[in-house]
Design a protein around this motif. Structure first.
Motif, PDB file in Angstrom:
ATOM      1  N   ALA A 121      -1.955  22.695  34.724  1.00 30.95           N
ATOM      2  CA  ALA A 121      -2.097  23.275  33.385  1.00 30.95           C
ATOM      3  C   ALA A 121      -2.802  22.279  32.472  1.00 30.95           C
ATOM      4  O   ALA A 121      -2.576  21.079  32.553  1.00 30.95           O
ATOM      5  CB  ALA A 121      -0.731  23.630  32.807  1.00 30.95           C
ATOM      6  N   GLN A 122      -3.677  22.822  31.625  1.00 34.43           N
ATOM      7  CA  GLN A 122      -4.386  21.962  30.692  1.00 34.43           C
ATOM      8  C   GLN A 122      -3.429  21.467  29.637  1.00 34.43           C
ATOM      9  O   GLN A 122      -2.602  22.223  29.138  1.00 34.43           O
ATOM     10  CB  GLN A 122      -5.539  22.728  30.052  1.00 34.43           C
ATOM     11  N   LYS A 123      -3.608  20.211  29.247  1.00 32.96           N
ATOM     12  CA  LYS A 123      -2.725  19.658  28.227  1.00 32.96           C
ATOM     13  C   LYS A 123      -3.208  20.021  26.825  1.00 32.96           C
ATOM     14  O   LYS A 123      -2.399  20.138  25.912  1.00 32.96           O
ATOM     15  CB  LYS A 123      -2.644  18.155  28.387  1.00 32.96           C
ATOM     16  N   ILE A 124      -4.507  20.156  26.658  1.00 27.79           N
ATOM     17  CA  ILE A 124      -5.081  20.537  25.369  1.00 27.79           C
ATOM     18  C   ILE A 124      -5.984  21.741  25.598  1.00 27.79           C
ATOM     19  O   ILE A 124      -6.883  21.675  26.435  1.00 27.79           O
ATOM     20  CB  ILE A 124      -5.908  19.396  24.754  1.00 27.79           C
ATOM     21  N   THR A 125      -5.738  22.800  24.865  1.00 30.17           N
ATOM     22  CA  THR A 125      -6.538  24.015  25.005  1.00 30.17           C
ATOM     23  C   THR A 125      -7.189  24.361  23.675  1.00 30.17           C
ATOM     24  O   THR A 125      -6.510  24.520  22.664  1.00 30.17           O
ATOM     25  CB  THR A 125      -5.667  25.194  25.474  1.00 30.17           C
ATOM     26  N   GLN A 126      -8.498  24.453  23.707  1.00 32.20           N
ATOM     27  CA  GLN A 126      -9.258  24.924  22.557  1.00 32.20           C
ATOM     28  C   GLN A 126      -9.952  26.198  23.004  1.00 32.20           C
ATOM     29  O   GLN A 126     -10.848  26.160  23.834  1.00 32.20           O
ATOM     30  CB  GLN A 126     -10.264  23.867  22.090  1.00 32.20           C
ATOM     31  N   THR A 127      -9.523  27.325  22.478  1.00 29.98           N
ATOM     32  CA  THR A 127      -9.954  28.621  22.997  1.00 29.98           C
ATOM     33  C   THR A 127     -11.265  29.119  22.404  1.00 29.98           C
ATOM     34  O   THR A 127     -11.800  30.122  22.855  1.00 29.98           O
ATOM     35  CB  THR A 127      -8.881  29.681  22.739  1.00 29.98           C
ATOM     36  N   GLN A 128     -11.767  28.443  21.400  1.00 31.15           N
ATOM     37  CA  GLN A 128     -12.984  28.885  20.722  1.00 31.15           C
ATOM     38  C   GLN A 128     -14.152  27.984  21.124  1.00 31.15           C
ATOM     39  O   GLN A 128     -14.299  26.893  20.595  1.00 31.15           O
ATOM     40  CB  GLN A 128     -12.805  28.809  19.204  1.00 31.15           C
ATOM     41  N   PRO A 129     -15.005  28.417  22.039  1.00 32.95           N
ATOM     42  CA  PRO A 129     -16.146  27.572  22.407  1.00 32.95           C
ATOM     43  C   PRO A 129     -17.096  27.359  21.238  1.00 32.95           C
ATOM     44  O   PRO A 129     -17.685  26.284  21.092  1.00 32.95           O
ATOM     45  CB  PRO A 129     -16.842  28.365  23.521  1.00 32.95           C
TER      46      PRO A 129
ATOM     47  N   ALA B  43     -21.033  20.585  13.978  1.00 29.02           N
ATOM     48  CA  ALA B  43     -20.791  19.566  15.012  1.00 29.02           C
ATOM     49  C   ALA B  43     -19.823  20.138  16.037  1.00 29.02           C
ATOM     50  O   ALA B  43     -19.329  21.256  15.889  1.00 29.02           O
ATOM     51  CB  ALA B  43     -20.189  18.298  14.395  1.00 29.02           C
ATOM     52  N   MET B  44     -19.557  19.334  17.082  1.00 27.20           N
ATOM     53  CA  MET B  44     -18.475  19.638  18.020  1.00 27.20           C
ATOM     54  C   MET B  44     -17.189  19.048  17.457  1.00 27.20           C
ATOM     55  O   MET B  44     -17.182  17.945  16.913  1.00 27.20           O
ATOM     56  CB  MET B  44     -18.758  19.025  19.388  1.00 27.20           C
ATOM     57  N   TYR B  45     -16.096  19.764  17.623  1.00 27.47           N
ATOM     58  CA  TYR B  45     -14.791  19.292  17.167  1.00 27.47           C
ATOM     59  C   TYR B  45     -13.842  19.276  18.355  1.00 27.47           C
ATOM     60  O   TYR B  45     -13.708  20.266  19.076  1.00 27.47           O
ATOM     61  CB  TYR B  45     -14.253  20.200  16.060  1.00 27.47           C
ATOM     62  N   PHE B  46     -13.184  18.131  18.528  1.00 31.52           N
ATOM     63  CA  PHE B  46     -12.282  17.955  19.655  1.00 31.52           C
ATOM     64  C   PHE B  46     -10.866  17.695  19.164  1.00 31.52           C
ATOM     65  O   PHE B  46     -10.642  16.863  18.274  1.00 31.52           O
ATOM     66  CB  PHE B  46     -12.723  16.781  20.527  1.00 31.52           C
ATOM     67  N   CYS B  47      -9.940  18.403  19.766  1.00 30.85           N
ATOM     68  CA  CYS B  47      -8.525  18.154  19.573  1.00 30.85           C
ATOM     69  C   CYS B  47      -8.070  17.223  20.708  1.00 30.85           C
ATOM     70  O   CYS B  47      -8.546  17.352  21.844  1.00 30.85           O
ATOM     71  CB  CYS B  47      -7.773  19.477  19.626  1.00 30.85           C
ATOM     72  N   ALA B  48      -7.183  16.303  20.405  1.00 33.14           N
ATOM     73  CA  ALA B  48      -6.733  15.355  21.424  1.00 33.14           C
ATOM     74  C   ALA B  48      -5.266  15.020  21.207  1.00 33.14           C
ATOM     75  O   ALA B  48      -4.741  15.136  20.101  1.00 33.14           O
ATOM     76  CB  ALA B  48      -7.580  14.077  21.378  1.00 33.14           C
ATOM     77  N   MET B  49      -4.636  14.570  22.282  1.00 34.24           N
ATOM     78  CA  MET B  49      -3.211  14.240  22.229  1.00 34.24           C
ATOM     79  C   MET B  49      -2.973  12.899  22.892  1.00 34.24           C
ATOM     80  O   MET B  49      -3.575  12.587  23.929  1.00 34.24           O
ATOM     81  CB  MET B  49      -2.380  15.312  22.938  1.00 34.24           C
TER      82      MET B  49
ATOM     83  N   LEU C  23      -6.047   9.004  25.263  1.00 31.33           N
ATOM     84  CA  LEU C  23      -6.095  10.331  24.687  1.00 31.33           C
ATOM     85  C   LEU C  23      -6.509  11.351  25.733  1.00 31.33           C
ATOM     86  O   LEU C  23      -7.367  11.068  26.566  1.00 31.33           O
ATOM     87  CB  LEU C  23      -7.101  10.382  23.539  1.00 31.33           C
ATOM     88  N   THR C  24      -5.921  12.525  25.646  1.00 31.16           N
ATOM     89  CA  THR C  24      -6.361  13.669  26.440  1.00 31.16           C
ATOM     90  C   THR C  24      -7.041  14.630  25.485  1.00 31.16           C
ATOM     91  O   THR C  24      -6.423  15.080  24.511  1.00 31.16           O
ATOM     92  CB  THR C  24      -5.173  14.354  27.123  1.00 31.16           C
ATOM     93  N   PHE C  25      -8.298  14.935  25.765  1.00 31.94           N
ATOM     94  CA  PHE C  25      -9.102  15.772  24.884  1.00 31.94           C
ATOM     95  C   PHE C  25      -9.200  17.200  25.406  1.00 31.94           C
ATOM     96  O   PHE C  25      -9.142  17.440  26.613  1.00 31.94           O
ATOM     97  CB  PHE C  25     -10.524  15.220  24.776  1.00 31.94           C
TER      98      PHE C  25
END
Lengths: 113, 116
Positions: B1-9, B88-94, B104-106
């Motif tokens: 399972a992915q640890k970080i999910t960004q559903t909007q490409p 720009a690109m936006y990344f969520c990370a944990m 960090l996991t992006f």
């Protein structure tokens, strides 16, 4: 400029050649990190230094990869016998001891042909 | 399972409007940190905002705010009054665990385009 500096910004190399990248962190930042970012993906952690000690290495860091930070200041990342799959952006980041954020450099874009 | 999910490409927003970029995360740790970074075409990752798992209030930094919903494991970024330079690109990370390294996991990122 007092940010994280990476050199070179771009590198094109033939498959099988060795390459070395350099990262100069923000001065007095004792933590330094390397990440790799492939097209369409977020960065992936490679390795982490605290001062000169390499404390963590990702499984992504194969035997062909080696990183050093000999004096606890700048760091180098070497890739031996490059493969096409090594083509990526290699990002360096640094942070101070008590950190809630890391500061990234502009990266080195590697293309293996 | 992915640890970080960004559903909007990709997302589009009109200049001066607000936009929300979604991020959900997966961890069994009680202590963790959530980050948002911006990556313009130049390649540098620019830190925007941080939320610790024990922070009771949502983090805010200028036009950026983080909508932290711990029970839903979501950490959405809200950008108010969008500007053309926000494209720009936006990344969520944990980061799991609040001490130690900065591994960090992006997520895969969301490409934001601001329309004049």
């Amino acid at each position: 400029d007092t940010g994280v500096s990476q050199d070179p910004r771009h590198k094109i190399t033939k498959r099988g050649q060795n390459v070395t990248f350099r990262c100069d962190p923000i001065s007095e930042h004792n933590r330094l990190y390397w990440y790799r970012q492939t097209l369409g993906q977020g960065p992936e952690f490679l390795t982490y230094f605290q001062n000169e000690a390499q404390l963590e290495k990702s499984r992504l860091l194969s035997d062909r990869f080696s990183a050093e930070r000999p004096k606890g200041s700048f760091s180098t990342l070497e890739i031996q016998r490059t493969e096409q799959g090594d083509s990526a952006m290699y990002l360096c980041a640094s942070s101070p001891e008590s950190n809630t954020e890391a500061f990234f450099g502009q990266g080195t874009r590697l293309t293996v042909v | 399972a992915q640890k970080i999910t960004q559903t909007q490409p990709g997302m589009f927003v009109q200049e001066k409007e607000a936009v929300t970029l979604d991020c959900t995360y997966d961890t069994s740790d009680q202590s963790y940190g959530l980050f948002w970074y911006k990556q313009p075409s130049s390649g540098e990752m620019i830190f925007l905002i941080y939320q610790g798992s024990y922070d009771e209030q949502n983090a805010t930094e200028g036009r950026y705010s983080l909508n932290f919903q711990k029970a839903r494991k979501s950490a959405n970024l809200v950008i108010s009054a969008s500007q053309l330079g926000d494209s720009a690109m936006y990344f969520c990370a944990m980061r799991e665990g609040l001490a130690g390294s900065y591994q960090l996991t992006f997520g895969k990122g969301t490409k934001l385009s601001v329309i004049p």
